[in-house]
Design a protein around this motif. Structure first.
Motif, short mmCIF file in Angstrom:
data_model
loop_
_atom_site.label_atom_id
_atom_site.label_comp_id
_atom_site.label_asym_id
_atom_site.label_seq_id
_atom_site.Cartn_x
_atom_site.Cartn_y
_atom_site.Cartn_z
N ASN A 147 0.86 -1.19 0.00
CA ASN A 147 0.00 0.00 0.00
C ASN A 147 0.89 1.24 0.00
O ASN A 147 2.04 1.17 0.43
N HIS B 269 -5.90 10.83 2.74
CA HIS B 269 -6.41 10.24 1.51
C HIS B 269 -7.93 10.34 1.49
O HIS B 269 -8.55 10.62 2.50
N THR C 56 -11.33 8.19 0.31
CA THR C 56 -11.89 6.90 -0.09
C THR C 56 -13.22 7.15 -0.80
O THR C 56 -14.02 7.95 -0.33
N SER D 276 -13.45 2.14 -7.48
CA SER D 276 -12.39 3.02 -7.94
C SER D 276 -11.34 3.14 -6.83
O SER D 276 -11.60 2.77 -5.67
N GLU D 277 -10.19 3.64 -7.18
CA GLU D 277 -9.05 3.70 -6.26
C GLU D 277 -9.22 4.79 -5.21
O GLU D 277 -9.86 5.80 -5.45
N THR D 278 -8.59 4.55 -4.06
CA THR D 278 -8.46 5.58 -3.04
C THR D 278 -7.48 6.62 -3.56
O THR D 278 -6.50 6.28 -4.22
N LYS D 279 -7.76 7.90 -3.29
CA LYS D 279 -6.91 8.98 -3.78
C LYS D 279 -6.00 9.45 -2.65
O LYS D 279 -6.47 9.99 -1.66
#
Length: 113
Positions: free
Chosen positions: A14, A45, A47, A108-111
């Protein structure tokens, strides 16, 4: 029935570089156990889905938006989707172990910020 030992789950890479183990990954949720060592931080981040944190062991800090709380074992913290959040272990010796439940399962991805 599916039974696993949390510590038998493999660690996943991660961007935060903390110990993270994916415990359950199914249609409606993703469950991860974090073991945040002394002075480690889960960086700010966002989510894409709702998340709740159940503190399994230790003490630490959770920041969601502008709110900061010191949390301890058996506390539960809710973080709404698309809110900046972070977790931090300020302690010198004890790990901060957290169960993270993302629901629904992110598509979708965590930013990372």
């Amino acid at each position: 029935m599916q039974t696993i030992n949390a510590f038998d789950a493999p660690e996943m890479k991660n961007p935060h570089k903390v110990s993270a183990r994916k415990l359950l990954d199914f249609k409606h949720a993703l469950v991860i156990m974090l073991d945040i060592k002394p002075h480690e931080t889960l960086f700010p981040h966002i989510t894409p889905v709702d998340v709740f944190f159940y503190i399994l062991d230790g003490e630490g800090e959770v920041k969601i938006g502008e709110e900061v709380e010191q949390v301890k074992k058996d506390d539960i913290v809710f973080s709404p989707a698309k809110m900046v959040h972070l977790l931090r272990n300020h302690h010198d010796e004890a790990n901060f172990r957290v169960l993270v439940v993302k629901t629904p399962k992110p598509t979708s991805e965590t930013k990372l910020l």
